[in-house]
Design a protein around this motif. Structure first.
Motif, mmCIF file in Angstrom:
data_model
loop_
_atom_site.group_PDB
_atom_site.id
_atom_site.type_symbol
_atom_site.label_atom_id
_atom_site.label_comp_id
_atom_site.label_asym_id
_atom_site.label_seq_id
_atom_site.Cartn_x
_atom_site.Cartn_y
_atom_site.Cartn_z
ATOM 1 N N TYR A 17 0.830 -1.204 0.000
ATOM 2 C CA TYR A 17 0.000 0.000 0.000
ATOM 3 C C TYR A 17 0.869 1.261 0.000
ATOM 4 O O TYR A 17 0.602 2.210 -0.748
ATOM 5 C CB TYR A 17 -0.939 0.013 1.204
ATOM 6 C CG TYR A 17 -1.910 1.171 1.178
ATOM 7 C CD1 TYR A 17 -3.068 1.105 0.405
ATOM 8 C CD2 TYR A 17 -1.662 2.327 1.901
ATOM 9 C CE1 TYR A 17 -3.950 2.186 0.354
ATOM 10 C CE2 TYR A 17 -2.534 3.404 1.864
ATOM 11 C CZ TYR A 17 -3.679 3.317 1.080
ATOM 12 O OH TYR A 17 -4.539 4.389 1.026
ATOM 13 N N THR A 18 1.892 1.263 0.830
ATOM 14 C CA THR A 18 2.796 2.417 0.872
ATOM 15 C C THR A 18 3.487 2.615 -0.464
ATOM 16 O O THR A 18 3.649 3.750 -0.947
ATOM 17 C CB THR A 18 3.840 2.228 1.981
ATOM 18 O OG1 THR A 18 3.181 1.986 3.231
ATOM 19 C CG2 THR A 18 4.719 3.451 2.118
ATOM 20 N N SER A 40 11.600 9.444 5.515
ATOM 21 C CA SER A 40 10.657 10.533 5.758
ATOM 22 C C SER A 40 9.633 10.530 4.629
ATOM 23 O O SER A 40 9.993 10.715 3.469
ATOM 24 C CB SER A 40 11.399 11.878 5.823
ATOM 25 O OG SER A 40 10.492 12.920 6.059
ATOM 26 N N LEU A 41 8.392 10.286 4.969
ATOM 27 C CA LEU A 41 7.324 10.118 3.971
ATOM 28 C C LEU A 41 6.178 11.074 4.288
ATOM 29 O O LEU A 41 5.634 11.060 5.393
ATOM 30 C CB LEU A 41 6.840 8.667 3.993
ATOM 31 C CG LEU A 41 5.838 8.236 2.915
ATOM 32 C CD1 LEU A 41 6.505 8.254 1.547
ATOM 33 C CD2 LEU A 41 5.314 6.843 3.231
ATOM 34 N N PHE A 42 5.823 11.935 3.314
ATOM 35 C CA PHE A 42 4.729 12.891 3.480
ATOM 36 C C PHE A 42 3.540 12.418 2.649
ATOM 37 O O PHE A 42 3.653 12.241 1.430
ATOM 38 C CB PHE A 42 5.153 14.280 3.012
ATOM 39 C CG PHE A 42 6.212 14.923 3.864
ATOM 40 C CD1 PHE A 42 5.876 15.819 4.863
ATOM 41 C CD2 PHE A 42 7.555 14.628 3.668
ATOM 42 C CE1 PHE A 42 6.850 16.420 5.640
ATOM 43 C CE2 PHE A 42 8.538 15.215 4.438
ATOM 44 C CZ PHE A 42 8.184 16.112 5.434
ATOM 45 N N ILE A 43 2.409 12.226 3.310
ATOM 46 C CA ILE A 43 1.188 11.780 2.639
ATOM 47 C C ILE A 43 0.094 12.819 2.902
ATOM 48 O O ILE A 43 -0.143 13.211 4.042
ATOM 49 C CB ILE A 43 0.728 10.403 3.165
ATOM 50 C CG1 ILE A 43 1.847 9.372 3.012
ATOM 51 C CG2 ILE A 43 -0.535 9.934 2.448
ATOM 52 C CD1 ILE A 43 1.534 8.040 3.675
ATOM 53 N N LEU A 102 6.712 -5.500 8.858
ATOM 54 C CA LEU A 102 6.550 -4.462 7.833
ATOM 55 C C LEU A 102 5.126 -4.462 7.274
ATOM 56 O O LEU A 102 4.546 -3.395 7.019
ATOM 57 C CB LEU A 102 7.565 -4.670 6.709
ATOM 58 C CG LEU A 102 9.027 -4.331 7.033
ATOM 59 C CD1 LEU A 102 9.941 -4.779 5.900
ATOM 60 C CD2 LEU A 102 9.197 -2.831 7.292
ATOM 61 N N LYS A 103 4.570 -5.645 7.069
ATOM 62 C CA LYS A 103 3.186 -5.731 6.595
ATOM 63 C C LYS A 103 2.220 -5.148 7.627
ATOM 64 O O LYS A 103 1.232 -4.483 7.263
ATOM 65 C CB LYS A 103 2.829 -7.178 6.295
ATOM 66 C CG LYS A 103 3.546 -7.743 5.061
ATOM 67 C CD LYS A 103 3.137 -9.179 4.799
ATOM 68 C CE LYS A 103 3.815 -9.705 3.535
ATOM 69 N NZ LYS A 103 3.462 -11.126 3.253
ATOM 70 N N GLU A 104 2.487 -5.385 8.889
ATOM 71 C CA GLU A 104 1.652 -4.814 9.939
ATOM 72 C C GLU A 104 1.703 -3.287 9.906
ATOM 73 O O GLU A 104 0.677 -2.611 10.039
ATOM 74 C CB GLU A 104 2.126 -5.326 11.303
ATOM 75 C CG GLU A 104 1.330 -4.779 12.480
ATOM 76 C CD GLU A 104 1.894 -5.217 13.814
ATOM 77 O OE1 GLU A 104 1.592 -4.566 14.824
ATOM 78 O OE2 GLU A 104 2.665 -6.216 13.841
ATOM 79 N N MET A 105 2.902 -2.735 9.697
ATOM 80 C CA MET A 105 3.034 -1.280 9.604
ATOM 81 C C MET A 105 2.331 -0.742 8.351
ATOM 82 O O MET A 105 1.765 0.357 8.365
ATOM 83 C CB MET A 105 4.515 -0.879 9.587
ATOM 84 C CG MET A 105 5.262 -1.162 10.879
ATOM 85 S SD MET A 105 4.602 -0.226 12.289
ATOM 86 C CE MET A 105 3.599 -1.496 13.094
ATOM 87 N N ASP A 106 2.373 -1.511 7.273
ATOM 88 C CA ASP A 106 1.696 -1.095 6.039
ATOM 89 C C ASP A 106 0.192 -1.007 6.252
ATOM 90 O O ASP A 106 -0.475 -0.102 5.738
ATOM 91 C CB ASP A 106 2.025 -2.086 4.922
ATOM 92 C CG ASP A 106 1.626 -1.570 3.554
ATOM 93 O OD1 ASP A 106 2.023 -0.439 3.206
ATOM 94 O OD2 ASP A 106 0.906 -2.289 2.839
#
Length: 873
Positions: free
Chosen positions: A6-7, A202-205, A150-154
């Motif tokens: 998803y990310t 660092s990810l901006f959504i 990682l999937k849980e965080m996604d």
């Protein structure tokens, strides 16, 4: 990214902007949070404060938001709560240090998620998930737990993004920012300055940015401190006054051109104020001029001093900005018009130059404080050196009448003494080079192997002499010494010396190839990497075999010296039981996680048995050994029995020292990583080989050389176990074996035990060095207790303290000189932390030797007086 579909889709579809955020060392949580929220560069002292976080008093983003009335909620790592007390409307913190927990720490955050997303009483929601970090500490970057986590965080990111979409439908703009405070090495650790550790995300959504494509954005690189001014202006609050970061490119693309330039102008003014605060007299009077004449500005070269360069760059950007505004308000079009891109680039030239200079300037060290510390250290060193020199002067008094198999004691310097002294000095000089600090293990490997090669050369030279003179000399010596409990072995031809030295050298070479330590060569193949790929069965087999070998060797060493005493039996039983429990832990609980109740219980039982075995042996053995009265008979027999009395003290310290060494190795087999089981055995064999060599009657080295050689081996083993001068090699996971919850004190002790396992093995073992000074009848028959203590433990205590003091003073002085060096934070500062920890370890080892030796001698001399009184009675 395959584990986070998803990310990845958000990035591919242009709905998110991603950056590689460079984190400055130290790469641990607390200083990284301070950098992101205040924009200030943290110091390496924050590594210590990371375990006991204090409130952040500097101007920061959360304080600004709180002042304008924002309601904030924090869930997750309790470091936030300690850094910003009283700022959160609701909070639920968890400890970030109990790394064995990979499930509950994240569940404790996610269980609040539904309720918080439905609530309308907050303006800022902070979620700090710890599971990924803990998975890395336990199993490394490639742990089988990594992909599921990682999937849980996604899934969490997807749930939050769906909430953002819903808010947009309700005409509420929401920004979702996903960041990591640091990276990790392949082994899962962090704290140093390698690319893997400093590379964070660092990810901006939720921003309406003009994103070209995912591929180009994935290579964008920013500094972690850039988040503070960027978020401040996005959220409409002032930039923190100590910020050294700059606005992130691309984030303000959705704003109008005028607003975008205004944001850059505000960032420039803030850095200008910070420059004036750090540089007295710094002034750019014409920097903010509104000169519309921009002819030649494009080609202007800004050179000179850093102050002149910064003023020139700022003046250029301000002139461009003013000209651009005039052009916007004018209908006249000319060929020399200033474009938006030119103005933006001019601002960024100033911002990047100022930020880079301030990043170095704001981390300056208190020179006066460092100088005062050096002065205090020098006084301490002078006292220790004075005691050592006096002790060296007294030794010839005790040894001048003693001949070692025909070789008289001399005051001349021998090759082994010259090499040891020059090695110590050479090591100190090497610490001034950053590359030598990064690869320090090679220095210690050279010193240890070089010194033992000098021993080997001397052993080969002595073989012909001893073969000729052995028979006549040995017959005379045998008539003067008791043989019932003889500790010092006779040398039958000198070949035992050669075999002992060769054993130490061969094992040292194997140990050197076990880990590719340091910084530059860790990617090369080594034995530890091969074992990791061999599978868990091979690792467990090597661990169990190592435990059996250590227990068997320890039992054999005690059996050979056994006096059929209860204390010997107690020590052997304690070793057997502890060894069995270590094997049980390895087989049943090691891969289940030490957080399991059974694993915690077994580990605590091991701690108890090992501690009890060493403690009861050290306390009781002087009262039990010997059983007979050595002060009976004629005057001649009394003198001979005095030597027997000294041997009994040696027997007692041998029992205590051997018990400690075996118990320490069993403790390390419990705490160390599985790949370090065999190296622990190699270190034990090196120690036994050295002690075997030094205990041979014809070996004639000064006591300080023998102590220095064990110190060299201890430092070689320190790096042989995979340690380095970066914080990333500290085994955090092992520091929680046997703990059910986080304890800064207990986990800190365990971390020190694991990191300095080798040094704390070799230094206390100096008590096992033979006391040759009282070996012959010609030794003073009425030597006082003070002289005996000086000869037995004085050198073993003072020599390590002097060696450590030399390194501590020298490196403190080097750090003072290198305070503006490019690698001061990435190389010299973490090394200084290791030097301080090394000092603590040396004092612990020396304290064990001093306490054991003094207590044993005190008890024996008390018993001797009681026996004399009974004899006279």
């Amino acid at each position: 990214m395959n584990a986070m579909p998803y990310t990845q889709s958000l990035l591919l579809n242009g709905k998110a902007v991603g950056y590689h955020a460079r984190a400055a060392p130290p790469t641990v949580t607390m200083p990284r949070l301070k950098a992101m929220i205040s924009g200030a560069i943290a110091g390496f002292l924050d590594v210590a404060f990371n375990f006991n976080t204090q409130a952040l008093l500097d101007d920061n983003l959360l304080g600004q938001l709180h002042d304008i009335g924002w309601k904030m909620v924090m869930l997750g790592d309790e470091t936030w709560i300690k850094l910003f007390p009283g700022l959160f409307t609701r909070q639920d913190g968890v400890s970030s240090f109990y790394v064995k927990d990979t499930v509950e720490v994240d569940y404790n955050v996610s269980r609040h998620l539904e309720g918080e997303l439905a609530a309308t009483d907050w303006d800022l929601l902070i979620l700090h998930y710890l599971g990924l970090d803990h998975v890395g500490h336990i199993g490394g970057r490639h742990s089988p737990l990594m992909v599921p986590k990682l999937k849980e965080m996604d899934e969490v990111i997807e749930k939050l993004d769906m909430a953002i979409i819903h808010h947009h439908k309700c005409n509420k703009r929401t920004l979702l920012m996903v960041v990591s405070d640091h990276g990790m090495t392949d082994g899962g650790n962090h704290g140093g300055s390698s690319d893997e550790e400093t590379d964070s995300m660092s990810l901006f959504i939720g921003l309406d940015c003009k994103v070209p494509d995912y591929a180009s954005l994935s290579y964008n690189s920013i500094s972690q401190v850039d988040m503070a001014p960027t978020l401040a202006l996005l959220l409409g609050v002032p930039i923190p006054k100590n910020n050294v970061g700059i606005l992130i490119r691309g984030i303000f693309d959705s704003l109008t051109d005028r607003h975008c330039l205004r944001a850059l102008e505000l960032n420039s003014w803030q850095l200008l104020r910070l420059l004036k605060a750090h540089v007295p007299g710094f002034s750019c009077r014409n920097s903010m001029s509104r000169d519309a004449n921009h002819e030649g500005l494009e080609d202007r070269k800004c050179n000179g001093s850093i102050e002149e360069k910064l003023c020139c760059l700022l003046s250029k950007a301000s002139s461009f900005h003013y000209s651009w505004k005039l052009q916007k308000n004018s209908s006249v079009i000319s060929d020399g018009m200033i474009s938006l891109e030119m103005t933006v680039e001019a601002y960024y030239q100033f911002l990047e130059t100022a930020s880079d200079w301030l990043s170095r300037k704001t981390t300056e060290k208190p020179v006066n404080l460092l100088a005062s510390g050096i002065a205090v250290m020098f006084v301490s060193f002078a006292i220790l050196l004075w005691g050592l020199l006096n002790l060296c002067k007294e030794f010839p008094v005790l040894q001048k009448n003693t001949s070692y198999q025909g070789e008289a004691y001399t005051n001349w310097w021998h090759l082994d003494e010259i090499f040891a002294l020059m090695g110590i000095m050479g090591h100190v000089l090497s610490l001034s080079a950053s590359s030598m600090v990064e690869e320090e293990q090679y220095t210690w490997h050279f010193l240890a192997s070089g010194l033992y090669f000098v021993f080997l050369r001397k052993a080969f030279q002595r073989v012909p002499k001893e073969t000729i003179s052995r028979s006549s000399v040995q017959e005379k010596k045998d008539s003067l010494k008791p043989t019932k409990h003889e500790f010092l072995r006779k040398d039958n031809g000198g070949y035992l010396k050669i075999l002992s030295i060769l054993l130490v050298l061969i094992l040292g070479r194997i140990l050197r190839g076990w880990h590719q330590g340091g910084v530059n060569w860790t990617h090369l193949p080594d034995v530890s990497k091969w074992l990791e790929h061999a599978g868990s069965l091979t690792l467990k087999s090597s661990q169990v075999a190592s435990v059996i070998f250590v227990v068997g060797l320890g039992s054999l060493s005690l059996f050979l010296r056994s006096q059929r005493s209860l204390i010997y039996a107690t020590a052997q039983i304690g070793i057997f039981v502890s060894g069995f429990l270590v094997v049980l832990y390895i087989m049943e609980y090691q891969h289940e996680g030490a957080s399991a109740y059974g694993g915690i219980l077994i580990a605590r039982m091991i701690y108890g048995f090992l501690g009890f075995t060493v403690l009861i042996t050290a306390i009781a053995s002087p009262w039990i050994i010997p059983k007979s009265n050595p002060f009976t008979g004629s005057v001649t027999s009394i003198e001979v029995n005095k030597w027997s009395f000294h041997l009994e003290i040696n027997n007692c310290t041998y029992l205590v020292g051997s018990t400690y060494v075996i118990c320490w190795c069993l403790l390390q087999l419990l705490l160390q990583q599985p790949i370090n089981a065999v190296p622990v055995v190699l270190l034990l064999m090196q120690l036994l080989g050295s002690l075997s060599y030094f205990s041979i009657a014809t070996v004639n080295h000064k006591k300080w050389v023998e102590v220095a050689s064990l110190y060299f081996l201890g430092m070689t083993g320190h790096f042989g176990l995979g340690n380095s001068n970066t914080l990333a090699t500290v085994d955090v996971a092992g520091a929680y074996i046997g703990l059910s919850s986080h304890s800064t004190f207990l986990s800190g002790i365990l971390a020190l035990i694991i990191t300095y396992a080798s040094l704390l093995l070799f230094l206390p073992s100096t008590i096992l060095l033979p006391m040759k000074d009282f070996r012959h009848k010609s030794s003073p028959p009425n030597a006082p207790m003070g002289s005996f203590l000086k000869s037995s433990i004085g050198m073993a205590c003072l020599m390590p303290l002097v060696m450590n003091s030399i390194v501590l003073i020298s490196f403190t002085f080097i750090l003072l000189l290198m305070r503006n060096h490019l690698f001061v934070w990435s190389v010299f500062s973490p090394k200084y932390l290791y030097v301080c920890a090394n000092t603590v370890s040396v004092y612990i080892g020396v304290s064990f030797v001093a306490a054991t030796g003094a207590y044993t001698c005190l008890v024996f001399f008390m018993r001797s007086k009681l026996l004399r009184l009974r004899g006279h009675g």
